[in-house]
Every structure is written in structure tokens, then in C-alpha cells.
Scaffold this motif. Structure first.
Motif, PDB file in Angstrom:
ATOM      1  N   LYS A  89       0.798  -1.230   0.000  1.00 53.41           N
ATOM      2  CA  LYS A  89       0.000   0.000   0.000  1.00 53.41           C
ATOM      3  C   LYS A  89       0.830   1.280   0.000  1.00 53.41           C
ATOM      4  CE  LYS A  89      -2.670  -1.467   3.403  1.00 53.41           C
ATOM      5  NZ  LYS A  89      -3.736  -1.530   4.434  1.00 53.41           N
ATOM      6  N   PRO A  90       1.925   1.394   0.763  1.00 50.68           N
ATOM      7  CA  PRO A  90       2.696   2.648   0.719  1.00 50.68           C
ATOM      8  C   PRO A  90       3.213   2.990  -0.671  1.00 50.68           C
ATOM      9  CG  PRO A  90       3.332   1.343   2.629  1.00 50.68           C
ATOM     10  CD  PRO A  90       2.457   0.477   1.793  1.00 50.68           C
ATOM     11  N   TRP A  91       3.566   1.983  -1.455  1.00 48.43           N
ATOM     12  CA  TRP A  91       4.049   2.249  -2.812  1.00 48.43           C
ATOM     13  C   TRP A  91       2.926   2.791  -3.691  1.00 48.43           C
ATOM     14  CZ3 TRP A  91       8.848   2.820  -4.276  1.00 48.43           C
ATOM     15  CH2 TRP A  91       9.870   2.233  -3.511  1.00 48.43           C
ATOM     16  N   SER A  96       1.347   6.631  -7.052  1.00 48.09           N
ATOM     17  CA  SER A  96       0.159   7.060  -7.793  1.00 48.09           C
ATOM     18  C   SER A  96      -0.504   8.290  -7.197  1.00 48.09           C
ATOM     19  CB  SER A  96      -0.867   5.916  -7.864  1.00 48.09           C
ATOM     20  OG  SER A  96      -1.566   5.777  -6.636  1.00 48.09           O
ATOM     21  N   GLY A  97      -0.117   8.666  -5.954  1.00 48.83           N
ATOM     22  CA  GLY A  97      -0.747   9.807  -5.303  1.00 48.83           C
ATOM     23  C   GLY A  97      -2.112   9.495  -4.745  1.00 48.83           C
ATOM     24  N   GLY A  98      -2.449   8.217  -4.647  1.00 45.61           N
ATOM     25  CA  GLY A  98      -3.756   7.825  -4.124  1.00 45.61           C
ATOM     26  C   GLY A  98      -3.808   7.869  -2.614  1.00 45.61           C
ATOM     27  N   THR A  99      -5.003   7.856  -2.082  1.00 45.00           N
ATOM     28  CA  THR A  99      -5.178   7.826  -0.635  1.00 45.00           C
ATOM     29  C   THR A  99      -4.928   6.416  -0.115  1.00 45.00           C
ATOM     30  OG1 THR A  99      -7.527   7.300  -0.813  1.00 45.00           O
ATOM     31  CG2 THR A  99      -6.915   9.641  -0.792  1.00 45.00           C
ATOM     32  N   TRP A 100      -4.847   6.286   1.198  1.00 47.18           N
ATOM     33  CA  TRP A 100      -4.657   4.964   1.791  1.00 47.18           C
ATOM     34  C   TRP A 100      -5.867   4.071   1.520  1.00 47.18           C
ATOM     35  CZ3 TRP A 100      -0.115   3.250   3.405  1.00 47.18           C
ATOM     36  CH2 TRP A 100       0.867   4.191   3.723  1.00 47.18           C
ATOM     37  N   ALA A 101      -7.055   4.663   1.501  1.00 49.89           N
ATOM     38  CA  ALA A 101      -8.248   3.872   1.201  1.00 49.89           C
ATOM     39  C   ALA A 101      -8.205   3.351  -0.225  1.00 49.89           C
ATOM     40  CB  ALA A 101      -9.499   4.718   1.422  1.00 49.89           C
ATOM     41  N   GLU A 106      -7.104  -1.254  -4.053  1.00 50.26           N
ATOM     42  CA  GLU A 106      -6.318  -1.891  -5.113  1.00 50.26           C
ATOM     43  C   GLU A 106      -5.791  -3.263  -4.661  1.00 50.26           C
ATOM     44  OE1 GLU A 106      -4.192  -0.190  -8.204  1.00 50.26           O
ATOM     45  OE2 GLU A 106      -4.107   1.790  -7.281  1.00 50.26           O
ATOM     46  N   VAL A 107      -5.327  -3.348  -3.436  1.00 50.45           N
ATOM     47  CA  VAL A 107      -4.820  -4.636  -2.955  1.00 50.45           C
ATOM     48  C   VAL A 107      -5.956  -5.652  -2.859  1.00 50.45           C
ATOM     49  CG1 VAL A 107      -3.677  -5.839  -1.066  1.00 50.45           C
ATOM     50  CG2 VAL A 107      -2.884  -3.570  -1.747  1.00 50.45           C
ATOM     51  N   LEU A 108      -7.108  -5.212  -2.367  1.00 53.50           N
ATOM     52  CA  LEU A 108      -8.262  -6.119  -2.305  1.00 53.50           C
ATOM     53  C   LEU A 108      -8.664  -6.594  -3.702  1.00 53.50           C
ATOM     54  CD1 LEU A 108     -10.503  -4.389   0.386  1.00 53.50           C
ATOM     55  CD2 LEU A 108      -9.312  -6.583   0.588  1.00 53.50           C
ATOM     56  N   ALA A 109      -8.570  -5.687  -4.683  1.00 50.80           N
ATOM     57  CA  ALA A 109      -8.883  -6.074  -6.060  1.00 50.80           C
ATOM     58  C   ALA A 109      -7.906  -7.124  -6.564  1.00 50.80           C
ATOM     59  CB  ALA A 109      -8.861  -4.843  -6.970  1.00 50.80           C
ATOM     60  N   ALA A 110      -6.626  -6.967  -6.198  1.00 47.74           N
ATOM     61  CA  ALA A 110      -5.621  -7.955  -6.617  1.00 47.74           C
ATOM     62  C   ALA A 110      -5.916  -9.320  -6.012  1.00 47.74           C
ATOM     63  CB  ALA A 110      -4.230  -7.477  -6.219  1.00 47.74           C
ATOM     64  N   PRO A 180       5.694   4.094 -16.719  1.00 45.28           N
ATOM     65  CA  PRO A 180       6.954   4.480 -16.063  1.00 45.28           C
ATOM     66  C   PRO A 180       6.760   5.198 -14.732  1.00 45.28           C
ATOM     67  CG  PRO A 180       7.025   5.008 -18.401  1.00 45.28           C
ATOM     68  CD  PRO A 180       5.610   4.599 -18.100  1.00 45.28           C
ATOM     69  N   ARG A 181       5.605   5.836 -14.551  1.00 43.53           N
ATOM     70  CA  ARG A 181       5.376   6.592 -13.316  1.00 43.53           C
ATOM     71  C   ARG A 181       4.969   5.716 -12.142  1.00 43.53           C
ATOM     72  NH1 ARG A 181       1.535  10.691 -16.587  1.00 43.53           N
ATOM     73  NH2 ARG A 181       1.120   8.663 -17.576  1.00 43.53           N
ATOM     74  N   THR A 182       4.575   4.469 -12.418  1.00 45.63           N
ATOM     75  CA  THR A 182       4.108   3.578 -11.344  1.00 45.63           C
ATOM     76  C   THR A 182       4.639   2.161 -11.565  1.00 45.63           C
ATOM     77  OG1 THR A 182       2.055   3.337 -12.623  1.00 45.63           O
ATOM     78  CG2 THR A 182       2.003   4.867 -10.756  1.00 45.63           C
ATOM     79  N   SER A 183       5.912   2.074 -11.860  1.00 43.20           N
ATOM     80  CA  SER A 183       6.474   0.768 -12.234  1.00 43.20           C
ATOM     81  C   SER A 183       6.778  -0.140 -11.053  1.00 43.20           C
ATOM     82  CB  SER A 183       7.751   0.974 -13.064  1.00 43.20           C
ATOM     83  OG  SER A 183       7.434   1.450 -14.353  1.00 43.20           O
ATOM     84  N   VAL A 184       6.778   0.399  -9.844  1.00 41.45           N
ATOM     85  CA  VAL A 184       6.949  -0.477  -8.674  1.00 41.45           C
ATOM     86  C   VAL A 184       5.600  -1.084  -8.293  1.00 41.45           C
ATOM     87  CG1 VAL A 184       7.642  -0.641  -6.250  1.00 41.45           C
ATOM     88  CG2 VAL A 184       8.990   0.733  -7.831  1.00 41.45           C
ATOM     89  N   CYS A 185       4.615  -0.234  -7.972  1.00 38.57           N
ATOM     90  CA  CYS A 185       3.323  -0.778  -7.538  1.00 38.57           C
ATOM     91  C   CYS A 185       2.558  -1.426  -8.682  1.00 38.57           C
ATOM     92  CB  CYS A 185       2.479   0.294  -6.858  1.00 38.57           C
ATOM     93  SG  CYS A 185       2.082   1.733  -7.882  1.00 38.57           S
ATOM     94  N   GLY A 186       2.864  -1.051  -9.937  1.00 41.93           N
ATOM     95  CA  GLY A 186       2.184  -1.644 -11.072  1.00 41.93           C
ATOM     96  C   GLY A 186       3.011  -2.668 -11.818  1.00 41.93           C
ATOM     97  N   GLY A 187       4.222  -2.952 -11.312  1.00 42.67           N
ATOM     98  CA  GLY A 187       5.091  -3.890 -11.996  1.00 42.67           C
ATOM     99  C   GLY A 187       5.864  -4.788 -11.050  1.00 42.67           C
ATOM    100  N   VAL A 188       6.748  -4.193 -10.262  1.00 39.96           N
ATOM    101  CA  VAL A 188       7.573  -4.977  -9.341  1.00 39.96           C
ATOM    102  C   VAL A 188       6.703  -5.792  -8.394  1.00 39.96           C
ATOM    103  CG1 VAL A 188       9.243  -4.839  -7.453  1.00 39.96           C
ATOM    104  CG2 VAL A 188       9.517  -3.373  -9.462  1.00 39.96           C
ATOM    105  N   VAL A 189       5.646  -5.182  -7.884  1.00 30.76           N
ATOM    106  CA  VAL A 189       4.768  -5.886  -6.934  1.00 30.76           C
ATOM    107  C   VAL A 189       4.222  -7.171  -7.555  1.00 30.76           C
ATOM    108  CG1 VAL A 189       2.533  -5.771  -5.768  1.00 30.76           C
ATOM    109  CG2 VAL A 189       4.133  -3.865  -5.567  1.00 30.76           C
ATOM    110  N   LEU A 190       3.713  -7.087  -8.768  1.00 29.81           N
ATOM    111  CA  LEU A 190       3.140  -8.280  -9.401  1.00 29.81           C
ATOM    112  C   LEU A 190       4.211  -9.330  -9.665  1.00 29.81           C
ATOM    113  CD1 LEU A 190       1.334  -5.666 -10.618  1.00 29.81           C
ATOM    114  CD2 LEU A 190       0.170  -7.574 -11.688  1.00 29.81           C
ATOM    115  N   GLN A 191       5.355  -8.892 -10.164  1.00 31.91           N
ATOM    116  CA  GLN A 191       6.429  -9.835 -10.470  1.00 31.91           C
ATOM    117  C   GLN A 191       6.869 -10.588  -9.220  1.00 31.91           C
ATOM    118  OE1 GLN A 191       7.670 -10.274 -13.659  1.00 31.91           O
ATOM    119  NE2 GLN A 191       8.884 -11.998 -12.919  1.00 31.91           N
TER     120      GLN A 191
END
Length: 488
Positions: A89-91, A96-101, A106-110, A180-191
Motif C-alpha cells: 500500500k505505501p508504494w 500514484s498519489g492515491g489515498t490509503w483507502a 487496489e490490494v483487495l482487487a488484486a 513508467p510513473r508507477t512501475s513499482v506498484c504496477g510492476g515490481v509488486v506483481l512480479q
């Protein structure tokens, strides 16, 4: 080793394990401040080509695994997302600039996508057909092969996993190219999650980079399907390139979604729904409401209530401040675009009732009155926290105004259910929510848009996922070799 240990991914991409990227280094930045918070590698074009060849080989072994084995991997991935939610969640908040909620959602969706994906291998993969010969005739679903997933910045985990999970579950290999702006939470996390869950080497590969990498994962000969989520302009390029290479492209694109407030609707609830749909995640959602249509008898009350909600929203940096309901715009370029759209609307005669620029990259929830349907702020996707409002006289007029848009992703109809059902029958849109706002999807439901919003429902539920990530093969079986003679 922790799931997101930076020593694993710093300066790297994931192909044959984590290796140094041969492209230019990618600075991982915090959306609110622009501060550098990490560094990834990017793939060279040769690394993309090698990854595609590796994926084609790995996919054949992965597809031969039993359905139960693939399902077990998907279940483990869901468990890991759930277990390590506090690391992920912190990533999402920072990149992405999103809130904690929003990060929690997003994690629940995953988790949900993985668990829905775990059911796909056990679904029927075909049907027995009638035939006029003495044989069996079967139509079966087989994996497409290698799937390229190109995901956006706004919901980086959700909008990647909804393609990655079903594609893997159905026996495909995946090349993942995150924004490129969210390659950790949208890439590294999944990998990292799928590595730990047991996906074999080469079946999922992470290829960060810019437009050149995106083009390469489309054109690689081994890739059969491209699943793209992003802007309509970029989607047109992807669709054209895919067509040139005789590949299927599943395009989930932009939206200029409408809320229709029917006569007699509860205006307090309608305004709250409208604010949620326009201001959630700073309006940076393909399903965000960019058009509010309110019956002329209630439009003034609606504007008053919507302004009150907008002025109550707490805006700031969700990572460093508590209670933030709306975070920053993703980057300076998007912020400048938002300024330009609103300034042009005011120049065209719209009235700023509340909102406008905030501090840093923040933009306050904005409500515009005096809007006309010929204004760009009404016609075009905004991708920011702006709510343009107009009035209508008749239901038929409201329907015509909604359908006049090039986009057709999501529409909300608020008020009397019987009237709403009649309206829904006449709306051109991939999604219609009656007495709910425009933003929402589920792993079990088909999702996609019409017109400039995409080429149909390409995600969610067994039907759409099988259509998206498998091919249909016709197989016939006779008990012995047929006797053939050439006709005279």
C-alpha cells in the motif's frame, strides 16, 4: 527476503531472473513531491525480443501443467497479496498519489482477481458440437500463447492484475509493461508476488520502459494478444500496430462518463454520488464522471449540494498528512493539462463555482456551472477532479446528450428505477449503473467500453476472460482413418 526488498529490483528488470536493464535508468518518483524514492532498470529492445522468445518457450510448459497446479499458484498469489498488503500500500500511495483507502481497494482487487483467476482453469474449456459425419466434433479453448499487458498509472495494480491474473490462469505467458510513473506498484509488486507464488521462470516477465518498449512488446513476433489500458489516443496507435501484425488488441480506453439525475431524485444522495464519481482519486479514473445532467427543476439545488461536498474534501499529500481524501495529480504535465482545460472552459463562458488550483500538484475539487454541450470541457475526457453540470428539460433530451459523446464506458442513472430502466435501454455504454455512481468494477463482471472507450468487454468474469485470453480450436475425431478418393 521481504517481498519488496529494494536490493532485488533496484536498477533491474525481470526476465531470466532479475537482471540489469540495458535501457536508461528509470527514476521512481513520489507523485506529491516529485522526490526520487527508488530506481528501476528499463529494458532495451533486444531484451524485449529475448523476453518474448523466452516467454514462448516457457508458456508451452506452463500450459501443460494441470489445471489444479495453475489454480494453486493463483491462490497462493492471492494469499501473498493479502499477507503483504501493508508492504504494498505505501508504494501505491507514494507513486500514484492515491489515498490509503484507494491503496487498500487496489490490494483487495488484486486478491479478488487472483482468486477469481484460480477458478478459471477448472471451468469448461469448450463444447461438443453436432456434426453430420460419424465422428466427434469439439470446439475447445486453448491458451493464446504470449500476452503483452500494458498498464496505466492511475490504478496501477488493479489495471495490471485484471489482465495478468486471468491470462496466466488460462495458460498464457505474460510480458508486463507498466507505466513508467508507477512501475513499482504496477510492476515490481506483481512480479515478486507471482515469483513467490510459484510461477515458473519466463512465464511472467517485467519490462519497464517508455513508448519504445511499449511498441516492442506489441510487435514481438511471439506475442499473440495485447491487453492495453490507457488513453484513447495511445490505444489507437496500439490497435493500429496490432492490426498490422495480425494480432488481437483488447483496448480499455478513456471515458467521458455521464451521471443523469432523474426528476424527483434525492438530491442529497445524488450530489454525494456525483462528487464521489468526479473527485475519487482526483478524477484520474477512466470511469470518472465528466458530465452531470440534472433536470431543470432541481439543477440549482444539485449545484448547491455538489459545491458543499466539494468544499468539504480534504486535499493534500496522503503519505505525509492524515485524513487526506484527495491527493495530488500524477505529474506536472497532467496538472498543466488540467489547468488548460478549466481555463478554456471559463474563457468559453462557464462559471467556476468552487475549486481550482491547490498547493503543489494538488487541484481542488472543481464544480463548473454555465456549461454548454459544445464546450471542450463537456466533450473531452478531463482526467482531473472537475464536475461540469448542465440542465435538461426532458428524458429524451438527456438520453440524446449522453449518446452524443464519442465515448461509451460508464453511465450512472439516479432516481426512479422504472424510468432508469427505460433510459438504460436507450444508452450506448459498456456499463450502466442504476442508483450508483459511475466508478466500479468487479473481477466477476465483464468490463469494457464502446466507441472511443474501447472495443468491448475484455476483462472480468469467465466469459470475457476466455474471449480475451484464449483461442478457439476445432477438433474432430473419427474411430479410424477416413477413406478418401479424389473426385473425377
Amino acid at each position: 527476503m521481504a517481498l519488496l526488498d529494494a536490493d532485488v529490483w533496484t536498477g533491474n528488470i525481470a526476465t531470466e531472473g532479475w537482471v540489469a536493464g540495458e535501457g536508461a535508468p528509470l527514476q521512481v518518483r513520489e507523485a506529491a513531491t516529485g522526490a526520487v524514492i527508488g530506481q528501476l532498470g528499463t529494458a532495451s529492445l533486444e531484451q524485449v525480443a529475448q523476453a518474448a522468445r523466452r516467454a514462448a518457450t516457457a508458456q508451452r510448459e506452463w500450459a501443460r501443467m494441470t489445471p489444479a497446479a495453475r489454480a494453486a499458484v493463483m491462490r497462493r498469489a492471492g494469499d501473498i497479496f493479502e499477507r503483504d498488503a501493508d508492504l504494498i500500500k505505501p508504494w501505491i500511495v507514494r507513486e500514484s498519489g492515491g489515498t490509503w483507502a484507494k491503496a487498500a481497494t487496489e490490494v483487495l482487487a488484486a486478491v479478488s482477481e487472483c482468486r477469481e483467476g484460480a477458478a478459471l482453469p477448472a471451468h469448461p474449456h469448450g463444447e461438443v458440437l453436432t456434426t453430420n459425419k460419424q465422428r466427434w466434433s469439439i470446439a475447445r479453448r486453448v491458451p493464446a500463447g504470449v500476452v503483452s499487458v500494458i498498464a496505466p498509472f492511475n490504478y496501477p495494480l488493479t489495471l495490471a492484475i485484471r489482465s495478468v491474473a486471468p491470462a496466466l490462469a488460462l495458460g498464457n505467458a505474460v510480458l508486463l509493461k507498466p507505466d513508467p510513473r508507477t512501475s513499482v506498484c504496477g510492476g515490481v509488486v506483481l512480479q515478486r508476488v507471482f515469483e513467490e507464488a510459484g510461477v515458473p521462470a519466463g512465464v511472467l516477465q517485467l519490462l519497464p520502459g517508455g513508448a519504445d518498449v511499449g511498441a516492442a512488446v506489441v510487435s514481438a513476433p511471439e506475442v499473440r494478444i495485447i491487453s492495453f489500458t490507457g488513453s484513447t489516443a495511445a490505444g489507437r496507435h496500439v490497435g493500429k500496430a496490432a492490426a498490422e501484425h495480425m494480432k488481437r488488441a483488447h483496448l480499455e480506453l478513456g471515458g467521458n462518463n455521464a451521471i443523469i439525475v432523474l426528476p424527483g431524485a434525492d438530491i442529497d444522495k445524488a450530489a454525494a454520488a456525483g462528487a464521489f464519481a468526479s473527485f475519487l482519486h482526483q478524477g484520474q479514473i477512466c470511469q470518472a464522471a465528466g458530465r452531470h445532467l440534472v433536470h431543470e427543476s432541481q439543477v440549482e439545488e444539485y449545484l448547491e449540494k455538489l459545491v458543499a461536498v466539494a468544499q468539504s474534501v480534504k486535499v493534500g499529500d496522503p503519505f505525509s498528512e492524515e485524513g487526506i481524501q484527495m491527493g495530488p495529480i500524477i505529474d506536472d504535465r497532467q496538472l498543466a493539462s488540467l489547468h488548460s482545460i478549466v481555463d478554456q472552459a471559463l474563457a468559453d463562458g462557464a462559471t467556476l463555482l468552487t475549486g481550482g488550483p491547490g498547493e503543489g500538484r494538488c487541484y481542488r475539487p472543481t464544480v463548473l456551472g454555465g456549461v454548454r454541450t459544445d464546450m471542450a470541457v463537456w466533450r473531452d475526457e478531463i482526467f482531473g477532479p472537475v464536475a461540469p453540470v448542465i440542465s435538461y428539460s426532458t428524458i429524451d433530451e438527456a438520453i440524446d446528450i449522453v449518446n452524443a459523446s464519442d465515448y461509451g464506458l460508464s453511465v450512472s442513472v439516479l432516481g426512479d428505477v422504472g424510468t432508469a430502466m427505460t433510459v438504460t435501454d436507450q444508452i450506448t455504454s459498456g456499463v450502466v449503473h442504476i442508483n450508483e455512481q459511475t466508478v466500479g468494477d468487479e473481477a466477476s463482471a465483464p468490463f469494457g467500453g464502446m466507441g472511443a472507450s474501447g472495443n468491448g468487454s475484455r476483462f472480468g468474469g469467465p466469459g470475457a476472460n476466455f474471449e480475451a485470453f484464449t483461442e478457439t480450436q476445432w477438433v474432430t475425431v473419427k474411430p479410424e482413418i477416413e477413406t478418401y478418393t479424389l473426385p473425377a
